[in-house]
Design a protein around this motif. Structure first.
Motif, PDB file in Angstrom:
ATOM      1  N   GLY A 198       0.807  -1.217   0.000  1.00 36.23           N
ATOM      2  CA  GLY A 198       0.000   0.000   0.000  1.00 36.23           C
ATOM      3  C   GLY A 198       0.840   1.267   0.000  1.00 36.23           C
ATOM      4  N   PHE A 199       2.093   1.155   0.401  1.00 34.37           N
ATOM      5  CA  PHE A 199       3.022   2.288   0.382  1.00 34.37           C
ATOM      6  C   PHE A 199       3.952   2.236  -0.832  1.00 34.37           C
ATOM      7  CE2 PHE A 199       1.691   2.189   4.779  1.00 34.37           C
ATOM      8  CZ  PHE A 199       1.618   3.539   5.122  1.00 34.37           C
ATOM      9  N   GLY A 200       3.713   1.298  -1.735  1.00 37.38           N
ATOM     10  CA  GLY A 200       4.533   1.199  -2.941  1.00 37.38           C
ATOM     11  C   GLY A 200       5.921   0.637  -2.695  1.00 37.38           C
ATOM     12  N   LEU A 201       6.090  -0.116  -1.612  1.00 35.18           N
ATOM     13  CA  LEU A 201       7.387  -0.687  -1.292  1.00 35.18           C
ATOM     14  C   LEU A 201       7.433  -2.161  -1.684  1.00 35.18           C
ATOM     15  CD1 LEU A 201       7.883   0.951   2.223  1.00 35.18           C
ATOM     16  CD2 LEU A 201       8.778   1.723   0.022  1.00 35.18           C
ATOM     17  N   GLY A 202       8.655  -2.711  -1.780  1.00 42.47           N
ATOM     18  CA  GLY A 202       8.844  -4.090  -2.205  1.00 42.47           C
ATOM     19  C   GLY A 202       9.018  -5.031  -1.026  1.00 42.47           C
ATOM     20  N   ILE A 203       8.536  -6.263  -1.181  1.00 43.95           N
ATOM     21  CA  ILE A 203       8.660  -7.287  -0.138  1.00 43.95           C
ATOM     22  C   ILE A 203       9.583  -8.393  -0.640  1.00 43.95           C
ATOM     23  CG2 ILE A 203       7.453  -8.990   1.260  1.00 43.95           C
ATOM     24  CD1 ILE A 203       4.927  -7.280   0.834  1.00 43.95           C
ATOM     25  N   VAL A 204      10.664  -8.617   0.081  1.00 42.74           N
ATOM     26  CA  VAL A 204      11.616  -9.654  -0.304  1.00 42.74           C
ATOM     27  C   VAL A 204      10.932 -11.020  -0.249  1.00 42.74           C
ATOM     28  CG1 VAL A 204      13.759 -10.819   0.366  1.00 42.74           C
ATOM     29  CG2 VAL A 204      13.606  -8.311   0.439  1.00 42.74           C
TER      30      VAL A 204
ATOM     31  N   LEU B   1      13.020  -0.296  -0.823  1.00 43.07           N
ATOM     32  CA  LEU B   1      12.530   0.916  -1.481  1.00 43.07           C
ATOM     33  C   LEU B   1      12.234   0.681  -2.953  1.00 43.07           C
ATOM     34  CD1 LEU B   1      14.532   4.027  -0.205  1.00 43.07           C
ATOM     35  CD2 LEU B   1      12.098   3.542   0.056  1.00 43.07           C
ATOM     36  N   GLY B   2      12.804  -0.375  -3.515  1.00 39.39           N
ATOM     37  CA  GLY B   2      12.607  -0.654  -4.932  1.00 39.39           C
ATOM     38  C   GLY B   2      12.050  -2.047  -5.157  1.00 39.39           C
ATOM     39  N   ALA B   3      12.668  -2.756  -6.094  1.00 43.00           N
ATOM     40  CA  ALA B   3      12.233  -4.111  -6.423  1.00 43.00           C
ATOM     41  C   ALA B   3      12.670  -5.095  -5.348  1.00 43.00           C
ATOM     42  CB  ALA B   3      12.799  -4.519  -7.781  1.00 43.00           C
ATOM     43  N   TYR B   4      12.074  -6.287  -5.376  1.00 44.19           N
ATOM     44  CA  TYR B   4      12.363  -7.267  -4.322  1.00 44.19           C
ATOM     45  C   TYR B   4      13.428  -8.290  -4.707  1.00 44.19           C
ATOM     46  CZ  TYR B   4       9.081 -10.275  -6.942  1.00 44.19           C
ATOM     47  OH  TYR B   4       8.438 -11.004  -7.909  1.00 44.19           O
ATOM     48  N   GLU B   5      13.969  -8.204  -5.925  1.00 46.22           N
ATOM     49  CA  GLU B   5      14.955  -9.195  -6.338  1.00 46.22           C
ATOM     50  C   GLU B   5      16.241  -9.051  -5.516  1.00 46.22           C
ATOM     51  OE1 GLU B   5      13.236  -7.385  -8.462  1.00 46.22           O
ATOM     52  OE2 GLU B   5      12.167  -8.818  -9.754  1.00 46.22           O
ATOM     53  N   VAL B   6      16.905 -10.195  -5.304  1.00 47.78           N
ATOM     54  CA  VAL B   6      18.035 -10.303  -4.387  1.00 47.78           C
ATOM     55  C   VAL B   6      19.257 -10.846  -5.110  1.00 47.78           C
ATOM     56  CG1 VAL B   6      18.866 -11.593  -2.359  1.00 47.78           C
ATOM     57  CG2 VAL B   6      16.550 -10.654  -2.368  1.00 47.78           C
ATOM     58  N   GLU B   7      20.434 -10.394  -4.692  1.00 45.39           N
ATOM     59  CA  GLU B   7      21.705 -11.004  -5.107  1.00 45.39           C
ATOM     60  C   GLU B   7      22.484 -11.381  -3.851  1.00 45.39           C
ATOM     61  OE1 GLU B   7      22.668  -8.763  -9.360  1.00 45.39           O
ATOM     62  OE2 GLU B   7      23.877  -8.322  -7.581  1.00 45.39           O
ATOM     63  N   ILE B   8      23.310 -12.422  -3.959  1.00 42.05           N
ATOM     64  CA  ILE B   8      24.188 -12.830  -2.866  1.00 42.05           C
ATOM     65  C   ILE B   8      25.617 -12.453  -3.234  1.00 42.05           C
ATOM     66  CG2 ILE B   8      24.951 -14.729  -1.393  1.00 42.05           C
ATOM     67  CD1 ILE B   8      21.948 -14.139  -1.225  1.00 42.05           C
ATOM     68  N   LEU B   9      26.316 -11.777  -2.328  1.00 44.24           N
ATOM     69  CA  LEU B   9      27.672 -11.314  -2.606  1.00 44.24           C
ATOM     70  C   LEU B   9      28.668 -12.471  -2.566  1.00 44.24           C
ATOM     71  CD1 LEU B   9      27.785  -7.914  -0.652  1.00 44.24           C
ATOM     72  CD2 LEU B   9      27.071  -8.372  -3.024  1.00 44.24           C
ATOM     73  N   GLU B  10      29.917 -12.163  -2.892  1.00 39.88           N
ATOM     74  CA  GLU B  10      30.946 -13.199  -3.029  1.00 39.88           C
ATOM     75  C   GLU B  10      31.264 -13.915  -1.724  1.00 39.88           C
ATOM     76  OE1 GLU B  10      34.374 -11.535  -4.870  1.00 39.88           O
ATOM     77  OE2 GLU B  10      33.408 -11.260  -6.833  1.00 39.88           O
ATOM     78  N   ASP B  11      30.885 -13.336  -0.583  1.00 40.96           N
ATOM     79  CA  ASP B  11      31.122 -14.045   0.679  1.00 40.96           C
ATOM     80  C   ASP B  11      30.145 -15.205   0.871  1.00 40.96           C
ATOM     81  OD1 ASP B  11      28.678 -12.882   1.514  1.00 40.96           O
ATOM     82  OD2 ASP B  11      29.658 -11.324   2.689  1.00 40.96           O
ATOM     83  N   ASN B  12      29.203 -15.333  -0.071  1.00 41.17           N
ATOM     84  CA  ASN B  12      28.195 -16.407  -0.070  1.00 41.17           C
ATOM     85  C   ASN B  12      27.172 -16.289   1.054  1.00 41.17           C
ATOM     86  OD1 ASN B  12      29.191 -17.802  -2.392  1.00 41.17           O
ATOM     87  ND2 ASN B  12      30.805 -18.704  -1.119  1.00 41.17           N
ATOM     88  N   TRP B  13      27.120 -15.142   1.694  1.00 41.72           N
ATOM     89  CA  TRP B  13      26.156 -14.902   2.762  1.00 41.72           C
ATOM     90  C   TRP B  13      25.365 -13.609   2.576  1.00 41.72           C
ATOM     91  CZ3 TRP B  13      24.266 -18.023   6.389  1.00 41.72           C
ATOM     92  CH2 TRP B  13      24.984 -19.173   6.718  1.00 41.72           C
ATOM     93  N   THR B  14      26.066 -12.506   2.366  1.00 37.70           N
ATOM     94  CA  THR B  14      25.414 -11.200   2.379  1.00 37.70           C
ATOM     95  C   THR B  14      24.434 -11.075   1.220  1.00 37.70           C
ATOM     96  OG1 THR B  14      27.404 -10.238   3.355  1.00 37.70           O
ATOM     97  CG2 THR B  14      25.773  -8.716   2.441  1.00 37.70           C
ATOM     98  N   ALA B  15      23.164 -10.838   1.567  1.00 39.03           N
ATOM     99  CA  ALA B  15      22.114 -10.663   0.557  1.00 39.03           C
ATOM    100  C   ALA B  15      21.866  -9.170   0.366  1.00 39.03           C
ATOM    101  CB  ALA B  15      20.830 -11.351   1.004  1.00 39.03           C
TER     102      ALA B  15
END
Length: 256
Positions: free
Chosen positions: A162-168, A213-227
């Motif tokens: 309702g606030f135009g925000l994204g849900i992971v 604040l934007g889209a809900y798509e996720v990437e995982i960094l090279e440490d294999n943990w940080t999303a």
């Protein structure tokens, strides 16, 4: 401890132990929040967590979990969850920082998360944090016997969108008890084509909306943990451990 559709139902004694575990987590998060300011390294907060766990005589349940190397998940700005504390990462004015932390106390687990602004933050960042926090409490209100698990999901999703925000979508809440992660999974959106389980007194749920604040798509960094958010927009994260009782939801992860 009984089971209902694969979900462990806790008795009053077990919920009491979980309350103490979560009370400790909440006290630690209180202290972390009091120390958020520009110029502090994120490793400073890891050191606080470890010191307080030693003082309380509890085990930080994230440390070593599936190989995670820290007691604290410390995620800054576009980092959603599972961020590594670091001596090199220094908080700056206008950042937002999420702390996710848990402990094990007498065989039972606590788990909670909060997001804090560093100094003066933008209106957009403040809105993101406020909506995420509010959506958590709106979801918690649905954690009642006779409701369906997805009533929690629907309440969170409706409020956030309702606030135009994204849900992971990639990360969700979970049951919790003698294990850090138990059934059921608790999405912050209503999955298509699935039916959630009925809520029963004795369920204990870690409800944790992660909002962007934007889209809900996720990437995982090279440490294999940080999303991180794929579009590198800001993300906020709030979590409480909640017992479903005949008298309604009981938030276990509050301070005194």
């Amino acid at each position: 401890m009984k089971k209902f559709r694969g979900v462990f139902l806790k008795n009053d004694k077990e919920i009491g132990l979980m309350r103490e575990a979560n009370r400790i987590v909440s006290r630690i998060l209180d202290e972390l929040g009091e120390n958020v300011r520009p110029g502090v390294s994120t490793m400073y907060f890891e050191n606080i967590c470890r010191a307080r766990c030693d003082e309380y005589g509890v085990r930080p349940n994230f440390l070593g979990y599936q190989g995670f190397p820290f007691a604290l998940c410390c995620s800054v700005n576009e980092e959603i969850v599972h961020g590594f504390p670091s001596e090199e990462r220094i908080l700056k004015e206008g950042d937002i920082v999420s702390f996710d932390m848990g402990v094990e106390y007498k065989g039972f687990h606590g788990d909670s998360a909060r997001t804090f602004g560093v100094g003066q933050v933008s209106k957009e960042a403040q809105k993101l944090m406020d909506v995420t926090r509010e959506s958590l409490y709106i979801g918690i209100e649905q954690a009642r016997p006779g409701n369906n698990l997805y009533d929690i999901s629907a309440a969170i999703q409706s409020y956030v969108e309702g606030f135009g925000l994204g849900i992971v979508r990639r990360f969700v809440g979970h049951g919790i008890g003698s294990h850090l992660h138990e059934k059921p999974e608790i999405p912050n959106f209503v999955p298509r084509g699935l039916s959630g389980v009925p809520l029963k007194a004795g369920m204990v749920l870690a409800i944790e909306p992660m909002v962007t604040l934007g889209a809900y798509e996720v990437e995982i960094l090279e440490d294999n943990w940080t999303a991180v958010t794929k579009d590198r927009n800001l993300s906020a994260h709030f979590e409480h451990t909640v017992a479903v009782t005949h008298d309604g939801p009981r938030i276990l992860s509050l301070s005194d």
